[in-house]
Enzyme design. Structure first.
Site, PDB file in Angstrom:
ATOM      1  CG  HIS A 231      -0.129  -0.171   2.411  1.00 30.51           C
ATOM      2  ND1 HIS A 231       0.665  -1.357   2.865  1.00 30.51           N
ATOM      3  CD2 HIS A 231       0.202   0.963   3.373  1.00 30.51           C
ATOM      4  CE1 HIS A 231       1.186  -0.959   3.772  1.00 30.51           C
ATOM      5  NE2 HIS A 231       0.922   0.198   4.545  1.00 30.51           N
ATOM      6  CB  CYS A 232       4.188   1.966   1.105  1.00 30.00           C
ATOM      7  SG  CYS A 232       3.512   2.031   2.713  1.00 30.00           S
ATOM      8  CB  ILE A 233       6.595   0.895  -3.074  1.00 35.51           C
ATOM      9  CG1 ILE A 233       7.058   0.679  -1.946  1.00 35.51           C
ATOM     10  CG2 ILE A 233       7.789   1.383  -4.212  1.00 35.51           C
ATOM     11  CD1 ILE A 233       7.961   1.799  -1.252  1.00 35.51           C
TER      12      ILE A 233
END
Ligand SMILES: NC(=O)c1ccc[n+]([C@@H]2O[C@H](COP(=O)([O-])OP(=O)(O)OC[C@H]3O[C@@H](n4cnc5c(N)ncnc54)[C@H](O)[C@@H]3O)[C@@H](O)[C@H]2O)c1
Length: 401
Positions: A231-233
């Site tokens: 869910h970040c990069i």
């Protein structure tokens, strides 16, 4: 200590000291059970000296920052704000969020930031599945809306982590987090591009990275894969892209990295299709493909934005019969992008199941998979993580992709 979540199931789970996060054992919750008060009532925040927000910051369908959760949570905190409180945002976001979005909502209470209450930003840097660095060991970057807020936030985190790193403002702290994630995204894209180029030249990118990383300075290894997940990069860099438009600036590195990383599932599929046809004289239509590992990274149960789902979608579009195996995900949960897969169950790696398979496609290299059995039983193993070579498994049936 109060733990607030809008999701009552999480509150109830915490009340039972039962963890819903793979990385956090129940014992960690039991150790604080007398001191942690789980709740879904914002009025309970009145008793707290510090309020930390860590709500989701996804993208909208148009790939723009979706600050709904940050705004809604701040609006819920505002009526309970009281003089002297410290409020810290930890969610990943673009520079300006704390100052431009949160501060006006909190100040609508009549209290002033820096005078009556203190506002700060400190990015979360947790790395699920990382045995070497836990919360306490990871330095915490802290930026305040004014110096007193920064000092107060540092004093707070100094009690929890080994080192705090003060920066000049909340904007600066927000920019630090995005810089870290953009750095990863761009470097992963670079090795993904190198993988494709070297592949065409008959060079194994994994061998190259192993040798390059022996240089003791000026190089840091990143590894290719089937595409970006988590869910970040895949998401955070586009928070900066959106904000940069306000300054008439383009973020070309971020866009290019996004393009290259997004193309990886198709690259993997085309290698699989080529190998099925050349080696097995088999068309993808009707081929039985087992996807091994659907979490976005090894040894975690998180499948948000996992490229495995895109790969499953592309395979099914082409008529393949797709099953999956993942020791961490016995069933596929409902995801925003791929609701059609919800409820599908992991196939056990039995002899009978493997005998039925035309190709296994390793998307995630969880440790708890018997790769030797996979290689022995399957006529074709497409390995996007180089796990077979790492385990000393070799043979004509293994193809790196
Ligand atoms: N998980 C990580 O390892 C990690 C690492 C670095 C940064 N982050 C960042 O941290 C933020 C949160 O990520 P996450 O993985 O913990 O998300 P998550 O979805 O697992 O957890 C967020 C929680 O917020 C709750 N919530 C949503 N709206 C709420 C509201 N109005 N009031 C109270 N609770 C509410 C949800 O119910 C959920 O339990 C994101 O910005 C993410 O980019 C996460």
């Amino acid at each position: 200590m109060v733990g607030l979540d809008a999701d009552i199931r999480k509150v109830q789970s915490l009340e039972r000291s039962s963890s819903y996060v793979e990385d956090v054992p129940d014992s960690a919750l039991e150790a604080v059970s007398g001191r942690l008060r789980p709740t879904n009532r914002y009025s309970d925040l009145g008793s707290c000296n510090a309020v930390i927000l860590c709500v989701p910051t996804p993208l909208t369908r148009q790939r723009e920052p979706d600050l709904t959760y940050v705004v809604r949570t701040t609006e819920s905190i505002a009526p309970h704000l009281r003089p002297g409180q410290l409020v810290v945002l930890e969610s990943t976001t673009y520079p300006g969020t704390t100052r431009e979005v949160m501060r006006p909502i909190l100040e609508a209470s009549g209290l002033r930031s820096g005078r009556d209450f203190f506002l700060a930003y400190s990015p979360e840097r947790e790395d699920p599945g990382n045995d070497r660095f836990g919360t306490r060991d990871i330095p915490k970057v802290v930026g305040g809306d004014g110096d007193p807020a920064m000092r107060l936030a540092c004093a707070f985190y100094d009690q929890v982590v080994a080192r705090t790193v003060p920066v000049s403002s909340t904007d600066a702290a927000e920019a630090v987090k995005l810089t870290e994630n953009i750095f990863r995204s761009v470097n992963i894209a670079l090795v993904n591009e190198l993988k494709v180029v070297f592949e065409a030249m008959g060079i194994d990118v994994w061998e190259i990275i192993e040798a390059a990383k022996t240089k003791p300075f000026g190089y840091m290894p990143f590894y290719p894969g089937p595409g970006l997940g988590g869910h970040c990069i895949p998401i955070d860099p586009f928070y900066l892209t959106w904000k940069a438009r306000e300054f008439d600036l383009a973020t070309r590195f971020i866009e290019l990295a996004g393009e290259i990383n997004t193309a990886m599932p198709r690259h993997v599929i085309s290698k699989l299709i080529g190998a099925l046809s050349e080696r097995g004289n088999r068309a993808i239509k009707g081929a039985r493909v087992l996807v091994v590992g659907i979490a976005y990274k090894k040894n975690v149960d998180d499948m948000r934005e996992s490229p495995a789902l895109k790969i499953m979608e592309l395979l099914e579009e082409r008529g393949a019969v797709v099953t999956y195996h993942d020791p961490f995900l016995s069933e596929i949960p409902s995801t925003r992008e791929h609701r059609e897969f919800a409820g599908r169950r992991s196939t056990a790696l039995t002899r009978e199941a493997l005998a039925d398979i035309d190709a296994a496609l390793i998307c995630t290299d969880h440790d708890a998979v018997d790769y030797a059995a996979l290689v022995e039983a399957c006529p074709l193993v497409v390995d996007t993580r180089n796990v077979c070579a790492r385990l000393g498994l070799a043979g004509d049936t293994i193809l790196k992709a």
